[in-house]
Write a protein that holds these residues in place. Structure first.
Motif, PDB file in Angstrom:
ATOM      1  N   PHE A 179       4.324   0.322   1.873  1.00 23.63           N
ATOM      2  CA  PHE A 179       4.418  -0.528   3.047  1.00 23.63           C
ATOM      3  C   PHE A 179       3.583  -1.792   2.860  1.00 23.63           C
ATOM      4  O   PHE A 179       2.659  -1.830   2.058  1.00 23.63           O
ATOM      5  CB  PHE A 179       3.996   0.223   4.316  1.00 23.63           C
ATOM      6  N   VAL A 180       3.962  -2.808   3.593  1.00 25.40           N
ATOM      7  CA  VAL A 180       3.272  -4.085   3.538  1.00 25.40           C
ATOM      8  C   VAL A 180       2.751  -4.374   4.932  1.00 25.40           C
ATOM      9  O   VAL A 180       3.426  -4.066   5.906  1.00 25.40           O
ATOM     10  CB  VAL A 180       4.254  -5.205   3.108  1.00 25.40           C
ATOM     11  N   ASN A 181       1.558  -4.900   5.036  1.00 24.33           N
ATOM     12  CA  ASN A 181       1.012  -5.224   6.349  1.00 24.33           C
ATOM     13  C   ASN A 181      -0.007  -6.349   6.228  1.00 24.33           C
ATOM     14  O   ASN A 181      -1.134  -6.134   5.798  1.00 24.33           O
ATOM     15  CB  ASN A 181       0.382  -3.975   6.965  1.00 24.33           C
ATOM     16  N   ASP A 182       0.428  -7.539   6.605  1.00 26.12           N
ATOM     17  CA  ASP A 182      -0.417  -8.733   6.478  1.00 26.12           C
ATOM     18  C   ASP A 182      -1.709  -8.595   7.256  1.00 26.12           C
ATOM     19  O   ASP A 182      -2.772  -8.988   6.804  1.00 26.12           O
ATOM     20  CB  ASP A 182       0.326  -9.969   7.010  1.00 26.12           C
ATOM     21  N   HIS A 183      -1.575  -8.034   8.447  1.00 24.51           N
ATOM     22  CA  HIS A 183      -2.716  -7.892   9.334  1.00 24.51           C
ATOM     23  C   HIS A 183      -3.811  -7.077   8.645  1.00 24.51           C
ATOM     24  O   HIS A 183      -4.996  -7.410   8.681  1.00 24.51           O
ATOM     25  CB  HIS A 183      -2.264  -7.213  10.625  1.00 24.51           C
ATOM     26  N   LEU A 184      -3.371  -6.015   7.988  1.00 23.00           N
ATOM     27  CA  LEU A 184      -4.292  -5.139   7.283  1.00 23.00           C
ATOM     28  C   LEU A 184      -4.977  -5.892   6.137  1.00 23.00           C
ATOM     29  O   LEU A 184      -6.187  -5.766   5.923  1.00 23.00           O
ATOM     30  CB  LEU A 184      -3.488  -3.957   6.742  1.00 23.00           C
ATOM     31  N   ASP A 185      -4.207  -6.676   5.425  1.00 24.57           N
ATOM     32  CA  ASP A 185      -4.762  -7.444   4.310  1.00 24.57           C
ATOM     33  C   ASP A 185      -5.792  -8.458   4.798  1.00 24.57           C
ATOM     34  O   ASP A 185      -6.829  -8.658   4.167  1.00 24.57           O
ATOM     35  CB  ASP A 185      -3.641  -8.166   3.550  1.00 24.57           C
ATOM     36  N   HIS A 217       0.826  -1.196   0.000  1.00 24.30           N
ATOM     37  CA  HIS A 217       0.000   0.000   0.000  1.00 24.30           C
ATOM     38  C   HIS A 217       0.868   1.256   0.000  1.00 24.30           C
ATOM     39  O   HIS A 217       2.088   1.149   0.016  1.00 24.30           O
ATOM     40  CB  HIS A 217      -0.950  -0.052   1.197  1.00 24.30           C
ATOM     41  N   HIS A 218       0.235   2.433   0.000  1.00 19.96           N
ATOM     42  CA  HIS A 218       1.001   3.658  -0.204  1.00 19.96           C
ATOM     43  C   HIS A 218       0.702   4.783   0.787  1.00 19.96           C
ATOM     44  O   HIS A 218      -0.453   5.053   1.079  1.00 19.96           O
ATOM     45  CB  HIS A 218       0.741   4.189  -1.617  1.00 19.96           C
ATOM     46  N   ASP A 268      -3.106   3.943  11.365  1.00 23.81           N
ATOM     47  CA  ASP A 268      -2.389   4.923  12.176  1.00 23.81           C
ATOM     48  C   ASP A 268      -1.083   4.348  12.700  1.00 23.81           C
ATOM     49  O   ASP A 268      -0.065   5.042  12.757  1.00 23.81           O
ATOM     50  CB  ASP A 268      -3.268   5.394  13.338  1.00 23.81           C
ATOM     51  N   GLU A 269      -1.130   3.080  13.080  1.00 26.19           N
ATOM     52  CA  GLU A 269       0.078   2.413  13.569  1.00 26.19           C
ATOM     53  C   GLU A 269       1.176   2.440  12.522  1.00 26.19           C
ATOM     54  O   GLU A 269       2.322   2.799  12.801  1.00 26.19           O
ATOM     55  CB  GLU A 269      -0.227   0.936  13.883  1.00 26.19           C
ATOM     56  N   VAL A 270       0.819   2.054  11.307  1.00 21.68           N
ATOM     57  CA  VAL A 270       1.797   2.028  10.223  1.00 21.68           C
ATOM     58  C   VAL A 270       2.387   3.418  10.010  1.00 21.68           C
ATOM     59  O   VAL A 270       3.598   3.584   9.866  1.00 21.68           O
ATOM     60  CB  VAL A 270       1.160   1.531   8.911  1.00 21.68           C
ATOM     61  N   CYS A 271       1.515   4.428  10.014  1.00 24.93           N
ATOM     62  CA  CYS A 271       1.974   5.808   9.830  1.00 24.93           C
ATOM     63  C   CYS A 271       2.971   6.188  10.921  1.00 24.93           C
ATOM     64  O   CYS A 271       4.009   6.792  10.652  1.00 24.93           O
ATOM     65  CB  CYS A 271       0.798   6.771   9.842  1.00 24.93           C
ATOM     66  N   GLY A 272       2.631   5.812  12.158  1.00 24.82           N
ATOM     67  CA  GLY A 272       3.509   6.107  13.277  1.00 24.82           C
ATOM     68  C   GLY A 272       4.892   5.517  13.067  1.00 24.82           C
ATOM     69  O   GLY A 272       5.906   6.193  13.235  1.00 24.82           O
ATOM     70  N   GLU A 273       4.937   4.259  12.619  1.00 26.57           N
ATOM     71  CA  GLU A 273       6.218   3.583  12.387  1.00 26.57           C
ATOM     72  C   GLU A 273       7.073   4.316  11.355  1.00 26.57           C
ATOM     73  O   GLU A 273       8.293   4.358  11.451  1.00 26.57           O
ATOM     74  CB  GLU A 273       5.971   2.157  11.868  1.00 26.57           C
ATOM     75  N   LYS A 274       6.412   4.895  10.365  1.00 32.41           N
ATOM     76  CA  LYS A 274       7.143   5.530   9.258  1.00 32.41           C
ATOM     77  C   LYS A 274       7.341   7.034   9.491  1.00 32.41           C
ATOM     78  O   LYS A 274       7.858   7.722   8.622  1.00 32.41           O
ATOM     79  CB  LYS A 274       6.372   5.348   7.946  1.00 32.41           C
ATOM     80  N   GLY A 275       6.884   7.533  10.628  1.00 35.66           N
ATOM     81  CA  GLY A 275       7.006   8.963  10.895  1.00 35.66           C
ATOM     82  C   GLY A 275       6.151   9.807   9.971  1.00 35.66           C
ATOM     83  O   GLY A 275       6.481  10.935   9.633  1.00 35.66           O
TER      84      GLY A 275
END
Lengths: 147, 147
Positions: free
Chosen positions: A109-115, A96-97, B119-126
């Motif tokens: 970014f990749v996130n299995d949980h999200l998928d 995703h972007h 939001d979690e993913v965003c946090g990780e990437k700043g």
DNA sequence: CTCGGTGCAAATGCTTTGCAATGTC
DNA sequence: GACATTGCAAAGCATTTGCACCGAG
């Protein structure tokens, strides 16, 4: 990126549909795409090919991109702008972007949980997913420091 | 949908920026949008207004839609087609879309868990998120039965 | 030899722009 | 009155289309 593997997928796809023909232009588009890192649009792909001496027209570039999308070798996105953006989809995980509204940077970014969560929602609604695109618009860390 | 509340948001937004002026056209666009259920494009909004006897030009419709997007009253999406689609964003929770590739139907859904994960993913990437759009393309239950 | 594909240029359709007229502040 | 906004029509831009020619099967 395995060029032969990609060729094989395209060849099989063309043969599986009795009416589609195998043309040098289609393979030339595929080859060029395989060399590109990240996203690109139809126009830049066209000029990249012309610059390298490949003889092709814009119409054929668009036509081929559609075809490659159909056989899953290319993904097509539409971010904020009015241009379609593409990227090779061969041998890459679903991703995703994060799109920075200030500098235009695109962070993947990749996130299995999200998928998995996505699939759950589809299941609840009786919807069969084929592809998906999550785009988060905001400000990247670099631009936050600047601003 | 609270019309007065929406007007207030727009008024405050216009005043907060010293250069923006309060015009009847901008409020007419907002009022029309508030009456629309679901998604719409700039063109259909324009004709809807013309049909109702509102005097406005297409240019102003586009201009106003941009403005309303900036103050968060309207969301702008780009699905598969080459037309931008809008929907009112006032008083509605953040939601995402399942888009049927066969009949074009758009199914909305809300999922807190998904938003939190985002939001979690965003946090990780700043990355500081501002808005997001998840689009899942596939086949809806109606079309599955037909096919 | 047949019919799908290519290339060009012209057409399309959404969106933006230039500029004079208008209306807000 | 100054200058942002409007309205119209024309321009822009990405993408598609029509059609003659080419070439894959």
């Amino acid at each position: 990126m395995d060029v032969e593997g990609a060729h094989e997928i395209l060849t099989k796809f063309l043969k599986s549909n009795g009416k589609l023909r195998s043309t040098p232009e289609r393979f030339a588009v595929l080859d060029t795409i395989l060399q590109i890192q990240g996203h690109f649009d139809a126009d830049s792909l066209y000029y990249r090919m012309i610059t390298k001496g490949v003889k092709i027209s814009k119409a054929t570039v668009y036509n081929s991109l559609d075809l490659l999308q159909e056989c899953g070798l290319v993904s097509k996105y539409r971010f904020a702008e009015n241009t379609s953006r593409y990227e090779k989809a061969f041998g890459r995980p679903q991703h995703h972007h994060l799109i920075c509204l200030e500098c235009g940077d695109i962070i993947e970014f990749v996130n299995d949980h999200l998928d998995r969560l996505q699939d759950e929602v589809c299941g609840e609604k009786g919807f069969t997913p084929q592809s998906s695109a999550l785009q988060v618009f905001g400000t990247c860390s670099k631009c936050k420091k600047k601003g």
